[in-house]
Design a protein around this motif. Sequence first.
Motif, PDB file in Angstrom:
ATOM      1  N   THR A 100       0.780  -1.386  -0.007  1.00 41.25           N
ATOM      2  CA  THR A 100      -0.051  -0.105  -0.181  1.00 41.25           C
ATOM      3  C   THR A 100       0.799   1.335   0.110  1.00 41.25           C
ATOM      4  O   THR A 100       0.436   2.282  -0.448  1.00 41.25           O
ATOM      5  CB  THR A 100      -0.801   0.058   1.262  1.00 41.25           C
ATOM      6  N   ARG A 101       2.105   1.245   0.495  1.00 45.97           N
ATOM      7  CA  ARG A 101       2.816   2.374   0.640  1.00 45.97           C
ATOM      8  C   ARG A 101       3.543   2.471  -0.802  1.00 45.97           C
ATOM      9  O   ARG A 101       3.705   3.723  -1.382  1.00 45.97           O
ATOM     10  CB  ARG A 101       3.981   2.345   1.429  1.00 45.97           C
ATOM     11  N   THR A 102       3.638   1.482  -1.413  1.00 48.61           N
ATOM     12  CA  THR A 102       4.238   1.763  -2.851  1.00 48.61           C
ATOM     13  C   THR A 102       3.226   2.449  -3.706  1.00 48.61           C
ATOM     14  O   THR A 102       3.422   3.106  -4.723  1.00 48.61           O
ATOM     15  CB  THR A 102       4.519   0.283  -3.534  1.00 48.61           C
ATOM     16  N   TRP A 103       1.994   1.588  -3.658  1.00 45.97           N
ATOM     17  CA  TRP A 103       0.691   2.238  -4.319  1.00 45.97           C
ATOM     18  C   TRP A 103       0.636   3.961  -4.388  1.00 45.97           C
ATOM     19  O   TRP A 103       0.573   4.571  -5.175  1.00 45.97           O
ATOM     20  CB  TRP A 103      -0.634   1.799  -3.793  1.00 45.97           C
ATOM     21  N   ARG A 104       0.843   4.462  -2.926  1.00 47.96           N
ATOM     22  CA  ARG A 104       0.586   5.967  -2.763  1.00 47.96           C
ATOM     23  C   ARG A 104       1.949   6.532  -3.380  1.00 47.96           C
ATOM     24  O   ARG A 104       1.886   7.335  -3.982  1.00 47.96           O
ATOM     25  CB  ARG A 104       0.834   6.090  -1.282  1.00 47.96           C
ATOM     26  N   ALA A 105       3.034   5.876  -3.068  1.00 46.70           N
ATOM     27  CA  ALA A 105       4.277   6.491  -3.932  1.00 46.70           C
ATOM     28  C   ALA A 105       4.110   6.592  -5.383  1.00 46.70           C
ATOM     29  O   ALA A 105       4.787   7.678  -5.985  1.00 46.70           O
ATOM     30  CB  ALA A 105       5.499   5.907  -3.463  1.00 46.70           C
ATOM     31  N   LEU A 106       3.546   5.667  -5.952  1.00 47.37           N
ATOM     32  CA  LEU A 106       3.425   5.602  -7.701  1.00 47.37           C
ATOM     33  C   LEU A 106       2.376   6.602  -7.884  1.00 47.37           C
ATOM     34  O   LEU A 106       2.884   7.251  -8.883  1.00 47.37           O
ATOM     35  CB  LEU A 106       2.932   4.285  -8.164  1.00 47.37           C
ATOM     36  N   ASN A 107       1.303   6.797  -7.206  1.00 41.15           N
ATOM     37  CA  ASN A 107       0.631   8.014  -7.533  1.00 41.15           C
ATOM     38  C   ASN A 107       1.356   9.617  -7.482  1.00 41.15           C
ATOM     39  O   ASN A 107       1.204  10.287  -8.380  1.00 41.15           O
ATOM     40  CB  ASN A 107      -0.448   8.109  -6.469  1.00 41.15           C
ATOM     41  N   VAL A 108       2.081   9.422  -6.488  1.00 38.14           N
ATOM     42  CA  VAL A 108       2.977  10.882  -6.232  1.00 38.14           C
ATOM     43  C   VAL A 108       3.956  10.798  -7.374  1.00 38.14           C
ATOM     44  O   VAL A 108       4.248  11.892  -7.645  1.00 38.14           O
ATOM     45  CB  VAL A 108       3.402  10.838  -4.923  1.00 38.14           C
ATOM     46  N   LEU A 109       4.610   9.789  -7.731  1.00 38.59           N
ATOM     47  CA  LEU A 109       5.728   9.639  -8.673  1.00 38.59           C
ATOM     48  C   LEU A 109       4.933  10.149 -10.072  1.00 38.59           C
ATOM     49  O   LEU A 109       5.656  10.921 -10.867  1.00 38.59           O
ATOM     50  CB  LEU A 109       6.415   8.289  -8.774  1.00 38.59           C
ATOM     51  N   ASP A 110       3.862   9.565 -10.343  1.00 44.05           N
ATOM     52  CA  ASP A 110       3.169   9.883 -11.639  1.00 44.05           C
ATOM     53  C   ASP A 110       2.782  11.382 -11.590  1.00 44.05           C
ATOM     54  O   ASP A 110       3.292  11.935 -12.774  1.00 44.05           O
ATOM     55  CB  ASP A 110       1.799   9.274 -11.563  1.00 44.05           C
ATOM     56  N   ALA A 111       2.638  12.174 -10.539  1.00 42.66           N
ATOM     57  CA  ALA A 111       2.324  13.475 -10.752  1.00 42.66           C
ATOM     58  C   ALA A 111       3.696  14.286 -10.797  1.00 42.66           C
ATOM     59  O   ALA A 111       3.924  15.355 -11.687  1.00 42.66           O
ATOM     60  CB  ALA A 111       1.558  13.997  -9.589  1.00 42.66           C
ATOM     61  N   LEU A 112       4.729  13.784 -10.383  1.00 38.28           N
ATOM     62  CA  LEU A 112       5.900  14.346 -10.248  1.00 38.28           C
ATOM     63  C   LEU A 112       6.694  14.260 -11.846  1.00 38.28           C
ATOM     64  O   LEU A 112       7.118  15.344 -12.275  1.00 38.28           O
ATOM     65  CB  LEU A 112       7.002  13.914  -9.340  1.00 38.28           C
ATOM     66  N   LEU A 113       6.406  13.302 -12.393  1.00 36.85           N
ATOM     67  CA  LEU A 113       6.875  13.001 -13.695  1.00 36.85           C
ATOM     68  C   LEU A 113       6.059  13.718 -14.700  1.00 36.85           C
ATOM     69  O   LEU A 113       6.647  14.481 -15.625  1.00 36.85           O
ATOM     70  CB  LEU A 113       7.160  11.518 -14.222  1.00 36.85           C
ATOM     71  N   ALA A 114       5.018  13.786 -14.442  1.00 36.75           N
ATOM     72  CA  ALA A 114       3.949  14.721 -15.301  1.00 36.75           C
ATOM     73  C   ALA A 114       4.304  16.276 -15.424  1.00 36.75           C
ATOM     74  O   ALA A 114       4.456  16.801 -16.369  1.00 36.75           O
ATOM     75  CB  ALA A 114       2.474  14.372 -15.200  1.00 36.75           C
ATOM     76  N   GLU A 115       4.572  16.572 -13.952  1.00 32.45           N
ATOM     77  CA  GLU A 115       5.080  17.914 -14.089  1.00 32.45           C
ATOM     78  C   GLU A 115       6.407  18.241 -14.592  1.00 32.45           C
ATOM     79  O   GLU A 115       6.382  19.480 -15.303  1.00 32.45           O
ATOM     80  CB  GLU A 115       5.219  18.262 -12.284  1.00 32.45           C
ATOM     81  N   ARG A 116       7.227  17.423 -14.454  1.00 28.34           N
ATOM     82  CA  ARG A 116       8.621  17.586 -15.044  1.00 28.34           C
ATOM     83  C   ARG A 116       8.400  17.405 -16.525  1.00 28.34           C
ATOM     84  O   ARG A 116       8.982  18.352 -17.260  1.00 28.34           O
ATOM     85  CB  ARG A 116       9.559  16.237 -14.726  1.00 28.34           C
ATOM     86  N   GLU A 117       7.621  16.625 -17.279  1.00 33.42           N
ATOM     87  CA  GLU A 117       7.135  16.329 -18.739  1.00 33.42           C
ATOM     88  C   GLU A 117       7.007  17.871 -18.946  1.00 33.42           C
ATOM     89  O   GLU A 117       7.359  18.291 -20.250  1.00 33.42           O
ATOM     90  CB  GLU A 117       6.639  15.437 -18.948  1.00 33.42           C
ATOM     91  N   GLU A 118       5.785  18.334 -18.531  1.00 33.36           N
ATOM     92  CA  GLU A 118       5.124  19.530 -18.863  1.00 33.36           C
ATOM     93  C   GLU A 118       6.214  20.889 -18.873  1.00 33.36           C
ATOM     94  O   GLU A 118       6.266  21.689 -19.785  1.00 33.36           O
ATOM     95  CB  GLU A 118       4.226  19.899 -17.849  1.00 33.36           C
ATOM     96  N   LEU A 119       7.036  20.773 -17.768  1.00 31.48           N
ATOM     97  CA  LEU A 119       8.159  21.805 -17.736  1.00 31.48           C
ATOM     98  C   LEU A 119       9.017  21.808 -18.806  1.00 31.48           C
ATOM     99  O   LEU A 119       9.443  22.711 -19.541  1.00 31.48           O
ATOM    100  CB  LEU A 119       8.844  21.671 -16.341  1.00 31.48           C
ATOM    101  N   GLU A 120       9.555  20.406 -19.273  1.00 33.71           N
ATOM    102  CA  GLU A 120      10.582  20.248 -20.231  1.00 33.71           C
ATOM    103  C   GLU A 120       9.781  20.723 -21.705  1.00 33.71           C
ATOM    104  O   GLU A 120      10.415  21.382 -22.420  1.00 33.71           O
ATOM    105  CB  GLU A 120      10.949  18.924 -20.157  1.00 33.71           C
ATOM    106  N   ALA A 121       8.640  20.374 -21.905  1.00 35.93           N
ATOM    107  CA  ALA A 121       7.816  20.768 -22.831  1.00 35.93           C
ATOM    108  C   ALA A 121       7.840  22.338 -23.352  1.00 35.93           C
ATOM    109  O   ALA A 121       7.801  22.678 -24.356  1.00 35.93           O
ATOM    110  CB  ALA A 121       6.558  20.178 -23.135  1.00 35.93           C
ATOM    111  N   LYS A 122       7.710  22.736 -22.260  1.00 35.45           N
ATOM    112  CA  LYS A 122       7.504  24.489 -22.158  1.00 35.45           C
ATOM    113  C   LYS A 122       8.877  25.045 -22.487  1.00 35.45           C
ATOM    114  O   LYS A 122       8.879  25.802 -23.240  1.00 35.45           O
ATOM    115  CB  LYS A 122       6.919  24.932 -20.796  1.00 35.45           C
ATOM    116  N   GLN A 123       9.800  24.353 -21.773  1.00 37.92           N
ATOM    117  CA  GLN A 123      11.411  24.956 -22.014  1.00 37.92           C
ATOM    118  C   GLN A 123      11.684  24.808 -23.591  1.00 37.92           C
ATOM    119  O   GLN A 123      12.177  25.549 -24.366  1.00 37.92           O
ATOM    120  CB  GLN A 123      12.270  24.259 -21.197  1.00 37.92           C
ATOM    121  N   THR A 124      11.357  23.582 -24.173  1.00 42.16           N
ATOM    122  CA  THR A 124      11.520  23.307 -25.497  1.00 42.16           C
ATOM    123  C   THR A 124      10.804  24.085 -26.422  1.00 42.16           C
ATOM    124  O   THR A 124      11.310  24.909 -27.285  1.00 42.16           O
ATOM    125  CB  THR A 124      11.184  21.779 -25.799  1.00 42.16           C
ATOM    126  N   ALA A 125       9.496  24.395 -26.030  1.00 38.99           N
ATOM    127  CA  ALA A 125       8.879  25.423 -27.059  1.00 38.99           C
ATOM    128  C   ALA A 125       9.303  26.730 -26.837  1.00 38.99           C
ATOM    129  O   ALA A 125       9.420  27.516 -27.852  1.00 38.99           O
ATOM    130  CB  ALA A 125       7.361  25.376 -26.397  1.00 38.99           C
TER     131      ALA A 125
END
Length: 237
Positions: A209-234
Amino acid sequence: MTLPTQTAVQELDPVFAGMAAASFQRNGEGSELTPREQILLSLVADVCGQVFGMPYELHVRAALDNGLDADDLRELLRFIAYDSGYPAALAALERLAEIEREHGLPGPTGQGHQLNADGTGSPIPAAMRAEVHALDPGFADYMDLQSRMRADLSRISVRERAFATMTVDVLYQTLQESFRAHVGRALGAGATPAEVRAAVRATATSGMTRTWRALNVLDALLAEREELEAKQTAKAD
């Protein structure tokens, strides 16, 4: 080497042994982590859970079978002490020495690294240092000390260290500031998002269950990072 094998688990309870074997096998299938990384993270999980009986002995055996030695294991414990807590790492160190004596294993050579306990400054990124200093100057000084004392570690790679601290975060559920920093460190060390995800997923056998919670947080962090990189590229285009 007379450390216990999976046969010892089978003798305790065949059904449990089958469940555990299937769980570890499934969790390791298709993993982007190396066997060395997987066993290092298992040892970190033992420290966090203060699990120093048969599981710890099995993991020490696996570590030695995968080319790690007594000096490597001690560097791991020194490294994670600031996140796992010094008492937890000390208990692991004491038990490791007992295992080596009990089973006639090679001990440490005495090699270590240079401490910089009396110095100043820190390898911590400036922005993070400023943020923590604004929160509490005394705590910031403590963080600087921890970082300086580990600056010359070399037996455990930066990627392995990042995965190790992520494991502490998952098992202690410290999934805010420190988890963000450690995920960033892993990615900065060249780990791919899939490899970072695999490092988090590796904790499932220590508490799903701790892994489950962490994966949800990780998803948000990776999505945020991907969005930031896309903005920087643009912006660069």
